[in-house]
Scaffold this active site. Structure first.
Site, PDB file in Angstrom:
ATOM      1  N   HIS A 141      40.031 -37.963   0.773  1.00 17.55           N
ATOM      2  CA  HIS A 141      40.535 -36.591   0.824  1.00 17.55           C
ATOM      3  C   HIS A 141      41.409 -36.391  -0.415  1.00 17.55           C
ATOM      4  O   HIS A 141      42.056 -37.333  -0.881  1.00 17.55           O
ATOM      5  CB  HIS A 141      41.366 -36.457   2.099  1.00 17.55           C
ATOM      6  CG  HIS A 141      41.845 -35.075   2.415  1.00 17.55           C
ATOM      7  ND1 HIS A 141      42.901 -34.499   1.771  1.00 17.55           N
ATOM      8  CD2 HIS A 141      41.412 -34.161   3.323  1.00 17.55           C
ATOM      9  CE1 HIS A 141      43.114 -33.284   2.271  1.00 17.55           C
ATOM     10  NE2 HIS A 141      42.218 -33.053   3.212  1.00 17.55           N
ATOM     11  N   ASP A 216      45.082 -44.071   4.893  1.00 16.90           N
ATOM     12  CA  ASP A 216      45.131 -42.671   5.326  1.00 16.90           C
ATOM     13  C   ASP A 216      44.489 -42.624   6.714  1.00 16.90           C
ATOM     14  O   ASP A 216      43.275 -42.748   6.862  1.00 16.90           O
ATOM     15  CB  ASP A 216      44.362 -41.810   4.320  1.00 16.90           C
ATOM     16  CG  ASP A 216      44.247 -40.352   4.770  1.00 16.90           C
ATOM     17  OD1 ASP A 216      44.626 -40.042   5.914  1.00 16.90           O
ATOM     18  OD2 ASP A 216      43.753 -39.540   3.970  1.00 16.90           O
ATOM     19  N   GLN A 219      42.288 -39.285  10.218  1.00 15.15           N
ATOM     20  CA  GLN A 219      41.123 -39.111  11.078  1.00 15.15           C
ATOM     21  C   GLN A 219      40.914 -40.314  11.987  1.00 15.15           C
ATOM     22  O   GLN A 219      39.872 -40.424  12.630  1.00 15.15           O
ATOM     23  CB  GLN A 219      39.855 -38.865  10.223  1.00 15.15           C
ATOM     24  CG  GLN A 219      39.936 -37.618   9.346  1.00 15.15           C
ATOM     25  CD  GLN A 219      39.931 -36.310  10.133  1.00 15.15           C
ATOM     26  OE1 GLN A 219      39.662 -36.276  11.335  1.00 15.15           O
ATOM     27  NE2 GLN A 219      40.263 -35.228   9.454  1.00 15.15           N
ATOM     28  N   LYS A 242      46.543 -32.788  13.829  1.00  9.67           N
ATOM     29  CA  LYS A 242      45.153 -33.139  14.116  1.00  9.67           C
ATOM     30  C   LYS A 242      45.031 -33.937  15.421  1.00  9.67           C
ATOM     31  O   LYS A 242      43.943 -34.341  15.815  1.00  9.67           O
ATOM     32  CB  LYS A 242      44.568 -33.960  12.965  1.00  9.67           C
ATOM     33  CG  LYS A 242      44.449 -33.189  11.642  1.00  9.67           C
ATOM     34  CD  LYS A 242      43.858 -34.083  10.566  1.00  9.67           C
ATOM     35  CE  LYS A 242      44.094 -33.578   9.162  1.00  9.67           C
ATOM     36  NZ  LYS A 242      43.207 -32.486   8.786  1.00  9.67           N
ATOM     37  N   CYS A 382      38.075 -30.616   1.086  1.00  2.59           N
ATOM     38  CA  CYS A 382      39.101 -31.320   0.313  1.00  2.59           C
ATOM     39  C   CYS A 382      38.629 -32.723  -0.074  1.00  2.59           C
ATOM     40  O   CYS A 382      39.438 -33.662  -0.112  1.00  2.59           O
ATOM     41  CB  CYS A 382      40.427 -31.414   1.061  1.00  2.59           C
ATOM     42  SG  CYS A 382      41.152 -29.817   1.410  1.00  2.59           S
TER      43      CYS A 382
HETATM   44  C1  LIG Z   1      41.365 -37.914   5.758  1.00  4.26           C
HETATM   45  C2  LIG Z   1      42.444 -36.905   5.538  1.00  4.26           C
HETATM   46  N1  LIG Z   1      43.470 -37.187   4.747  1.00  4.26           N
HETATM   47  C3  LIG Z   1      44.473 -36.325   4.532  1.00  4.26           C
HETATM   48  C4  LIG Z   1      44.482 -35.084   5.104  1.00  4.26           C
HETATM   49  C5  LIG Z   1      45.616 -34.157   4.817  1.00  4.26           C
HETATM   50  O1  LIG Z   1      46.287 -33.810   5.965  1.00  4.26           O
HETATM   51  P1  LIG Z   1      47.386 -32.662   5.917  1.00  4.26           P
HETATM   52  O2  LIG Z   1      46.731 -31.494   5.276  1.00  4.26           O
HETATM   53  O3  LIG Z   1      47.756 -32.441   7.330  1.00  4.26           O
HETATM   54  O4  LIG Z   1      48.512 -33.205   5.090  1.00  4.26           O
HETATM   55  C6  LIG Z   1      43.420 -34.726   5.933  1.00  4.26           C
HETATM   56  C7  LIG Z   1      43.364 -33.391   6.565  1.00  4.26           C
HETATM   57  O5  LIG Z   1      42.590 -32.522   6.220  1.00  4.26           O
HETATM   58  C8  LIG Z   1      42.373 -35.644   6.152  1.00  4.26           C
HETATM   59  O6  LIG Z   1      41.326 -35.350   6.933  1.00  4.26           O
END
Ligand SMILES: Cc1ncc(COP(=O)(O)O)c(C=O)c1O
Lengths: 427, 145
Positions: A141, A216, A219, A242, A382
């Site tokens: 991401h 990270d 998910q 989430k 993203c």
């Molecule tokens: C794998 C992953 N990393 C990071 C993020 C970023 O999360 P946030 O936008 O809540 O900071 C997301 C969310 O879209 C994600 O799915």
């Protein structure tokens, strides 16, 4: 193992009482972006504001005490959920901020070291030299890619990445880690491909060169049992929103000796030990990283979300999603002209299912699905480099969670067929 | 289905058979615009003709609305003056904000895009090529707002 009672779960989520687009039943398949919230979470936040509201860690009055207790009790609940100690959990705005907190620890340690400024004991681990390497993967991401690109730009470190195989897995042989590799940051589950990565294999490679490992877990924590004492990584970052929790709160877990060795990120009130006009010293973690009045109501809400998930059982949550994912993959495989981007079998994979429909742009697919009450995400999610890797401009993505059922999967499959029919493509 | 308002036959026609797609070799200004939320992209070139009008060429990828809109833009704005083109851009923006009724003289087939106004998320798709044209035309002519 008995299955989740989806009808009962849905009754806890007020949003399912409404309809969308001309009175359609809401088929919410966008939990990967953000989940819906059960009444229990909303009630917990409301109770905090109505009965205990005060600025945490400040004030000598009863409400301040209660607010502080509620905030710290929430931290303990959340820590237990991932097998951690409360003091090793730092609250942030979201996962993005948590990942930036780690990348900025490297930057700040490097900058301060260059000027011989005081640093916490052990901070050498975070000091980068020109030519040091930071490793990510091609499936990250943007939140776990751009901060590291920035760190490299500012320090002269070099960004390298683990490539992907055609079937959506990490190609662990695509690079060698070296003695210059200081940190490896990867996602637990890809938000676009759905791939669940072999964390242990990456940790083993990283340990061999003494590199730190950041995970990270955006998910994974919401969707499967995660225990940091078994993962072997050094940091994990995830977002509360989430996993049924409120917006505006995320978490960073770090090994306590590492958190203690990190200079502060955002600075100001609450995070200090002593302040003089010339300089200041800083509190121990987690407070060192929680400047300003913290998001106590959101922490309380997130703890309520944890209680909710614990009551269901994370094993059951994972099993439920696995079954729906399997069903969706079978359903999509049965539609001519539909191609899944990512693992096509429900093996080492979570419930994020991305696909392209031949002859149709994802935006148009999403629009037709929306007309039928089906909420999916379209675009690059993203994770633009992932789209490039698989030569697609964008994808349509469905994600499944505790409140989805077989009927939702069936609606998706029928919805895609309707989109094909509308645009005159497919069969 | 409401959707038929947005996906009118004429839009789908432009989508499936875009007019003028492909970049010309000569140009005074080139811009590249993207819609970062969905990845739609357009490269658009503008070249002044001897009579003072502006020739347009473009290449793009994206959804039916952004593709159809670019095809319509080519029909309407290829070889028109900066002033004519600019007022068409102003009009399509106003139409998609529901501030003006569709004017066929100005937009041609573009009036069929009016259904997009019901779907705020798609307005950006419809405007991508028009904003790109404005940007390139300003660069090519040195004329401002
Ligand atoms: C794998 C992953 N990393 C990071 C993020 C970023 O999360 P946030 O936008 O809540 O900071 C997301 C969310 O879209 C994600 O799915």
């Amino acid at each position: 193992m008995t299955e989740l009672d989806v009808a009962r779960i849905r009754a806890d989520f007020p949003i399912f009482n409404r309809t969308v687009r001309n009175d359609r039943r809401l088929v919410y398949l966008d939990s990967g972006a953000t989940s819906q919230k059960p009444r229990q979470v909303l009630d917990a936040e409301r109770d905090f504001y109505e009965n205990h509201n005060a600025a945490v860690h400040r004030g000598a009055h009863q409400l301040a005490e209660e607010a502080t207790d509620a905030f710290e009790a929430a931290r303990a609940t959340i820590a237990r959920f991932i097998g951690a100690q409360p003091d090793d959990i730092v609250f942030t705005k979201n996962a993005t901020e948590a990942l930036n907190l780690v990348s900025y620890s490297f930057l700040n340690a490097t900058l301060k070291a260059a000027r011989s400024k005081p640093l916490p004991i052990g901070a050498e681990r975070f000091v980068l030299q020109e030519g040091d390497e930071i490793v990510v993967t091609e499936m990250e991401h943007h939140a776990n890619l751009v901060p590291w690109q920035e760190l490299c730009d500012k320090t002269g470190a070099v960004l390298r990445w683990i490539g992907l195989t055609d079937d959506g897995r990490l190609d662990l042989d695509s690079i060698e880690f070296t003695h210059r590799t200081k940190v490896v940051s990867l996602t637990h589950q890809s938000n676009l491909l759905g791939t669940v990565n072999d964390v242990a294999a990456v940790v083993a490679k990283a340990r061999a060169v003494d590199a730190l490992v950041v995970l990270d877990a955006c998910q994974s924590v919401p969707h499967m049992p995660v225990d940091v004492s078994e993962l072997g990584v050094d940091f994990i970052a995830w977002s509360g929103h989430k996993m049924l929790g409120p917006l505006g709160i995320g978490c960073l877990w770090g090994r306590s000796e590492l958190l203690s060795a990190m200079p502060p990120f955002i600075t100001g009130g609450s995070m200090i030990e002593t302040v003089h006009m010339e300089s200041s010293t800083f509190a121990a973690p987690p407070k060192r990283f929680e400047a300003g009045v913290p998001m106590a109501a959101q922490a309380v809400g997130l703890a309520a979300a944890v209680d909710y998930l614990n009551a269901l059982g994370m094993d059951k949550v994972a099993a439920h999603e696995h079954r729906l994912t399997q069903l969706a993959l079978e359903g999509l495989a049965g539609i001519k002209g539909v191609r899944v981007i990512g693992p096509t079998e429900a093996i080492e994979r979570g419930s994020a299912v991305s696909f392209v429909v031949e002859g149709l742009h994802p935006h148009d697919v999403g629009q037709i699905l929306d007309e039928q009450g089906i909420a999916v995400r379209v675009g690059h999610h993203c994770a633009w480099p992932v789209c490039r890797r698989y030569n697609v401009p964008a994808t349509t993505r469905a994600t499944f969670y505790i409140y989805n059922d077989d009927a939702d999967v069936a609606a998706l499959v029928e919805g895609i067929k309707a989109a094909q029919k509308f645009f005159g493509v497919g069969e | 289905m409401n959707l038929e308002n947005m996906y009118q036959e004429i839009i789908l026609d432009h989508y499936k058979h875009p007019h003028g797609k492909g970049l010309s070799e000569n140009f005074a200004a080139e811009v590249h615009h993207v819609n970062p939320t969905c990845g739609d992209e357009i490269t658009l070139r503008v070249t002044p003709n001897e009579d003072g009008t502006l020739a347009v060429s473009y290449d793009n990828q994206g959804c039916s609305i952004s593709q159809a809109s670019a095809s319509i833009l080519f029909d309407q704005l290829n070889n028109v003056t900066f002033e004519t083109g600019s007022s068409a851009v102003d009009h399509i923006i106003a139409m998609l904000q529901r501030a003006e009724e569709p004017n066929e003289e100005v937009l041609g087939d573009g009036i069929a895009l009016v259904g997009v106004a019901q779907y705020p998320a798609r307005v950006k798709c419809a405007l991508l090529s028009w904003m790109a044209w404005k940007d390139a035309a300003i660069q090519a002519t040195g004329k401002g707002e």
